[in-house]
Design an enzyme around this catalytic site. Structure first.
Site, PDB file in Angstrom:
ATOM      1  CE  LYS A 109       0.800   1.024   4.099  1.00  0.00           C
ATOM      2  NZ  LYS A 109       0.886   2.588   5.062  1.00  0.00           N
TER       3      LYS A 109
ATOM      4  CG  ASP B 192       0.086  -0.318   8.575  1.00  0.00           C
ATOM      5  OD1 ASP B 192      -1.241   0.213   8.908  1.00  0.00           O
ATOM      6  OD2 ASP B 192       1.158  -0.184   8.052  1.00  0.00           O
TER       7      ASP B 192
ATOM      8  N   GLY C 227       3.845  -1.389   3.845  1.00  0.00           N
ATOM      9  CA  GLY C 227       2.950  -2.839   4.985  1.00  0.00           C
ATOM     10  C   GLY C 227       3.245  -3.771   4.215  1.00  0.00           C
ATOM     11  N   GLY C 228       4.465  -4.042   4.021  1.00  0.00           N
ATOM     12  CA  GLY C 228       4.803  -5.721   3.885  1.00  0.00           C
ATOM     13  C   GLY C 228       4.690  -6.887   4.263  1.00  0.00           C
ATOM     14  N   GLY C 229       5.360  -6.736   5.093  1.00  0.00           N
ATOM     15  CA  GLY C 229       4.834  -7.665   6.623  1.00  0.00           C
ATOM     16  C   GLY C 229       3.294  -7.314   7.253  1.00  0.00           C
ATOM     17  CB  SER C 230       0.737  -5.103   7.941  1.00  0.00           C
ATOM     18  OG  SER C 230       1.182  -4.289   9.201  1.00  0.00           O
ATOM     19  CB  SER C 231       0.476  -6.984   2.755  1.00  0.00           C
ATOM     20  OG  SER C 231      -0.300  -7.190   2.256  1.00  0.00           O
TER      21      SER C 231
ATOM     22  N   GLY D 137      10.955  -2.282   6.179  1.00  0.00           N
ATOM     23  CA  GLY D 137      10.716  -1.045   6.543  1.00  0.00           C
ATOM     24  C   GLY D 137      10.922  -0.067   5.827  1.00  0.00           C
ATOM     25  N   GLY D 138       9.509   0.209   4.576  1.00  0.00           N
ATOM     26  CA  GLY D 138       9.850   1.057   3.640  1.00  0.00           C
ATOM     27  C   GLY D 138       8.675   1.495   3.509  1.00  0.00           C
TER      28      GLY D 138
END
Length: 286
Positions: free
Chosen positions: A20, A144, A108-112, A104-105
């Site tokens: 996102k 997120d 939302g990578g980990g949340s997704s 850490g960008g």
């Protein structure tokens, strides 16, 4: 139409975990408990990690390629599966993750990844959790995660828990990932952080003047973010997503976006993305 995953020769099924962008992020106040009140538009994009899942019948949850330095039991995908197990009888799952989204960008990578595990296992384990139930569970994993389970582009308010679905036009973006890992708590502690932006009503979004209130603090603490914003500013209203470190700019077409990215140095990490209307696994919860 419900998403149908590809299955590989080992029996793993592939499920996307889309990223996102925060198209803007305003801080409009602060609660007595210290949590910041925000307003933002969360936009789903087609860049994604891939979560590979294979059913087990022994109740075990096995992560086959955990991130270096992260014990499997602390991985968000494993923790997401564990949250569903009380209702899952003897079901278990093997997990692999193809990690493409920058860590850490602010995308939302980990949340997704966690949300995709919750949605996919809700279907595969035939649990019949409602979307609201999954969002409640997801909040235990990160702020997120409920957005990705909500599965629609949204005007987000409160501390991130109030979401209003909105329609957003098809768009293309160039995203750059500066080589820094931003400390979100340090950004929110910054004494110069703007915390009193005027509140916006969802009906006024098209006319509103927006920005990312965290950006000024982030670029002051991390010069690399300022440098990569400067690379994009000639092409439009470049800004940071979330608390960073990724920065982005809207482009009129994919060809224009590709041209911008190809014109940058090879040492610059970036990608071209387009928008999504809904999460690919939206139909996996009701």
């Amino acid at each position: 139409m419900s998403f149908t995953p590809i299955v590989d020769e080992q029996g793993f099924a592939a499920f996307p975990a889309p990223a996102k962008l925060n198209l803007f992020l305003h801080l409009i106040g602060r609660r007595q408990d210290g949590y910041h009140l925000l307003q933002s538009v969360f936009q789903l994009i087609d860049a994604h990690d891939t979560i590979w899942l294979r059913l087990r019948h022994d109740g075990q949850i096995v992560h086959h390629n955990p991130l270096p330095g992260v014990p499997a039991e602390l991985d968000l995908t494993v923790r997401a599966a564990r949250l569903l197990q009380p209702k899952a009888s003897d079901w278990g799952v093997d997990i692999r993750v193809d990690k493409r989204l920058p860590m850490g960008g602010g995308v939302g990578g980990g949340s997704s990844d966690a949300a995709t595990v919750l949605l996919a296992l809700n279907q595969l384990w035939q649990l019949d959790y409602s979307r609201a139930d999954l969002m409640t569970l997801g909040l235990r994993l990160g702020a997120d995660v409920p957005f990705f389970i909500f599965g629609q582009n949204a005007f987000v308010e409160g501390i991130g828990e109030i979401m209003t679905a909105i329609a957003t036009p098809p768009r293309y973006f160039v995203i750059l990932h500066p080589p820094v890992h931003v400390s979100t708590p340090e950004i929110f502690k910054d004494p110069l952080l703007t915390r009193n932006s005027p509140s916006i009503k969802v009906g006024d979004l098209e006319e509103a003047v927006t920005r990312n209130d965290l950006q000024a603090c982030a670029v002051r603490q991390y010069p690399e973010i300022a440098e990569q914003l400067a690379l994009l500013k000639p092409f439009g209203d470049a800004r940071m997503t979330g608390s960073g470190s990724c920065v982005f700019v809207e482009m009129p077409s994919q060809a224009a976006a590709d041209a911008v990215l190809s014109g940058l140095l090879e040492s610059i990490s970036g990608l071209v993305v387009s928008t999504l209307d809904r999460h690919p696994l939206y139909e996996y919860a009701k």
